[in-house]
Write a protein that holds these residues in place. Structure first.
Motif, mmCIF file in Angstrom:
data_model
loop_
_atom_site.group_PDB
_atom_site.id
_atom_site.type_symbol
_atom_site.label_atom_id
_atom_site.label_comp_id
_atom_site.label_asym_id
_atom_site.label_seq_id
_atom_site.Cartn_x
_atom_site.Cartn_y
_atom_site.Cartn_z
ATOM 1 N N UNK A 1 0.843 -1.200 0.000
ATOM 2 C CA UNK A 1 0.000 0.000 0.000
ATOM 3 C C UNK A 1 0.877 1.247 0.000
ATOM 4 N N UNK A 2 1.936 1.209 0.799
ATOM 5 C CA UNK A 2 2.877 2.339 0.828
ATOM 6 C C UNK A 2 3.467 2.600 -0.550
ATOM 7 N N UNK A 3 3.889 1.527 -1.212
ATOM 8 C CA UNK A 3 4.510 1.688 -2.533
ATOM 9 C C UNK A 3 3.508 2.233 -3.545
ATOM 10 N N UNK A 4 2.260 1.763 -3.440
ATOM 11 C CA UNK A 4 1.231 2.229 -4.367
ATOM 12 C C UNK A 4 0.951 3.717 -4.172
ATOM 13 N N UNK A 5 0.746 4.115 -2.919
ATOM 14 C CA UNK A 5 0.373 5.505 -2.628
ATOM 15 C C UNK A 5 1.564 6.455 -2.739
ATOM 16 N N UNK A 6 2.694 6.050 -2.196
ATOM 17 C CA UNK A 6 3.857 6.946 -2.163
ATOM 18 C C UNK A 6 4.621 6.998 -3.476
ATOM 19 N N UNK A 7 4.734 5.856 -4.149
ATOM 20 C CA UNK A 7 5.602 5.785 -5.328
ATOM 21 C C UNK A 7 4.871 6.005 -6.649
ATOM 22 N N UNK A 8 3.603 5.618 -6.705
ATOM 23 C CA UNK A 8 2.900 5.666 -7.989
ATOM 24 C C UNK A 8 1.815 6.737 -8.054
ATOM 25 N N UNK A 9 0.968 6.789 -7.033
ATOM 26 C CA UNK A 9 -0.189 7.686 -7.092
ATOM 27 C C UNK A 9 0.167 9.099 -6.645
ATOM 28 N N UNK A 10 1.044 9.720 -7.406
ATOM 29 C CA UNK A 10 1.431 11.106 -7.137
ATOM 30 C C UNK A 10 0.289 12.034 -7.541
ATOM 31 N N UNK A 11 0.438 13.305 -7.238
ATOM 32 C CA UNK A 11 -0.590 14.283 -7.615
ATOM 33 C C UNK A 11 -0.790 14.315 -9.123
ATOM 34 N N UNK A 12 0.300 14.246 -9.880
ATOM 35 C CA UNK A 12 0.187 14.287 -11.343
ATOM 36 C C UNK A 12 -0.572 13.080 -11.887
ATOM 37 N N UNK A 13 -0.309 11.910 -11.313
ATOM 38 C CA UNK A 13 -1.007 10.700 -11.756
ATOM 39 C C UNK A 13 -2.487 10.776 -11.380
ATOM 40 N N UNK A 14 -2.775 11.190 -10.155
ATOM 41 C CA UNK A 14 -4.170 11.321 -9.723
ATOM 42 C C UNK A 14 -4.899 12.378 -10.547
ATOM 43 N N UNK A 15 -4.190 13.428 -10.898
ATOM 44 C CA UNK A 15 -4.774 14.473 -11.746
ATOM 45 C C UNK A 15 -5.172 13.899 -13.104
ATOM 46 N N UNK A 16 -4.301 13.075 -13.678
ATOM 47 C CA UNK A 16 -4.594 12.438 -14.966
ATOM 48 C C UNK A 16 -5.812 11.528 -14.850
ATOM 49 N N UNK B 1 -3.377 5.626 9.245
ATOM 50 C CA UNK B 1 -3.623 7.065 9.176
ATOM 51 C C UNK B 1 -2.597 7.794 8.309
ATOM 52 N N UNK B 2 -1.335 7.379 8.386
ATOM 53 C CA UNK B 2 -0.289 8.027 7.588
ATOM 54 C C UNK B 2 -0.509 7.802 6.094
ATOM 55 N N UNK B 3 -0.940 6.600 5.747
ATOM 56 C CA UNK B 3 -1.211 6.296 4.343
ATOM 57 C C UNK B 3 -2.380 7.130 3.825
ATOM 58 N N UNK B 4 -3.411 7.260 4.647
ATOM 59 C CA UNK B 4 -4.575 8.057 4.243
ATOM 60 C C UNK B 4 -4.198 9.532 4.085
ATOM 61 N N UNK B 5 -3.404 10.047 5.021
ATOM 62 C CA UNK B 5 -2.983 11.446 4.939
ATOM 63 C C UNK B 5 -2.134 11.699 3.693
ATOM 64 N N UNK B 6 -1.292 10.733 3.361
ATOM 65 C CA UNK B 6 -0.451 10.860 2.166
ATOM 66 C C UNK B 6 -1.316 10.898 0.908
ATOM 67 N N UNK B 7 -2.327 10.023 0.877
ATOM 68 C CA UNK B 7 -3.237 9.996 -0.270
ATOM 69 C C UNK B 7 -3.998 11.314 -0.383
ATOM 70 N N UNK B 8 -4.512 11.814 0.739
ATOM 71 C CA UNK B 8 -5.246 13.083 0.721
ATOM 72 C C UNK B 8 -4.350 14.241 0.288
ATOM 73 N N UNK B 9 -3.108 14.215 0.743
ATOM 74 C CA UNK B 9 -2.162 15.272 0.374
ATOM 75 C C UNK B 9 -1.951 15.293 -1.140
ATOM 76 N N UNK B 10 -1.828 14.110 -1.737
ATOM 77 C CA UNK B 10 -1.640 14.027 -3.191
ATOM 78 C C UNK B 10 -2.910 14.394 -3.951
ATOM 79 N N UNK B 11 -4.054 14.093 -3.339
ATOM 80 C CA UNK B 11 -5.334 14.329 -4.011
ATOM 81 C C UNK B 11 -5.833 15.766 -3.839
ATOM 82 N N UNK B 12 -5.399 16.430 -2.773
ATOM 83 C CA UNK B 12 -5.926 17.755 -2.420
ATOM 84 C C UNK B 12 -5.908 18.779 -3.560
#
Length: 315
Positions: A54-69, A102-113
């Protein structure tokens, strides 16, 4: 044993995924979305959640640019399979709030914000993604989901302008609640506050929209074809024509009113200096591209695009 991934490597992985998701080939884009969707489902639906994956998916792949796309172009894609896969990816991650730390969720929200303003537009009770977006910005769950009051207010105001009437009514109820709870007073507001009817936008534009029309073009044609026009007048008219001819319907009008003949005559004229000849050649190339596309002809026998005299002037 896996070594620690550097920030540059994370960025590289994310950029590779972004390139595949936005590739020109629909087949490659579809394959990438399907693969990412399947991977996401396997990770979050596995009985024994693996936090590192999950860490690798959220931290390494699902960046803001990827989520934006995914949010801006995937969830709104004309290809139904791409649209479905993109929506499911976002749905799956948002629904995973209760099973990731919680850290994983916060990271995802930060990228999605940064993409929240676009995400608000999907809020609706008519689709799974729309309902999940509504739930994500629900005032009753905001604190639990780490959604700030400011973001909550932004989302509610944005939903007030939704084309969906049900979403606007829901947003109206939410903003009424926000006003009452924030001011700590029981304020009676009308039930239909801010609820408005949104006119349907006609996406089919019959004619190009612009400041210029056929009369403007005719005036410029008269100027460049008039033998008494000064060098400066012709130069200014040519620059204006280069702007006017951005519109296809005016390009056709130009050709049908001897525009090409006038350009050819000016090219042969000693009145033109080097800079202006360059502009004329640029105009010729613009017209040639148009005639090749529309298959217009000067006469019945010779295609303008194949005119030898024109081709020689372009060399």
């Amino acid at each position: 044993k896996l070594t620690e991934i550097t920030d540059n490597e994370k960025k590289e992985y994310s950029n590779i995924l972004l390139s595949l998701l936005s590739f020109k080939s629909v087949d490659i884009v579809l394959y990438t979305y399907l693969a990412l969707n399947n991977t996401t489902k396997k990770i979050f639906n596995h009985l024994n959640l693996e936090s590192k994956k999950i860490d690798r998916l959220i931290n390494n792949l699902l960046s803001t640019n990827v989520l934006n796309e995914i949010v801006c172009f995937g969830c709104n894609n004309s290809n139904e399979q791409i649209r479905q896969s993109a929506s499911e990816i976002i749905e799956q991650i948002i629904k995973s709030k209760n099973i990731i730390n919680n850290n994983q969720w916060k990271c995802f929200l930060k990228n999605l914000a940064p993409i929240f303003p676009v995400l608000y537009c999907y809020a609706s009770q008519t689709s799974t993604l729309g309902q999940i977006v509504l739930d994500l910005f629900d005032p009753d769950q905001a604190e639990k989901l780490n959604i700030s009051k400011l973001v909550l207010l932004h989302s509610t105001v944005a939903m007030l302008f939704s084309k969906n009437n049900t979403s606007r009514v829901e947003a109206n109820n939410r903003i009424t609640w926000i006003f009452k709870t924030s001011l700590n007073r029981n304020i009676k507001l009308p039930n239909d506050i801010f609820v408005m009817e949104i006119d349907e936008v006609n996406e089919q534009v019959d004619k190009p929209i612009g400041e210029y029309n056929e009369k403007d073009l005719d005036d410029m044609i008269d100027l460049i074809s008039n033998e008494s026009s000064s060098h400066q007048t012709i130069k200014c008219a040519l620059y204006k024509i280069s702007v006017i001819l951005e519109y296809n319907h005016l390009q056709k009008h130009f050709i049908c009113n001897r525009g090409m003949d006038i350009i050819l005559n000016l090219l042969k004229s000693s009145k033109m200096f080097v800079n202006e000849r360059g502009l004329l050649i640029a105009l010729l190339k613009l017209i040639l591209c148009f005639t090749k596309k529309k298959e217009l002809t000067i006469n019945d026998d010779h295609s303008l695009a194949n005119n030898i005299e024109v081709q020689q002037l372009l060399i």
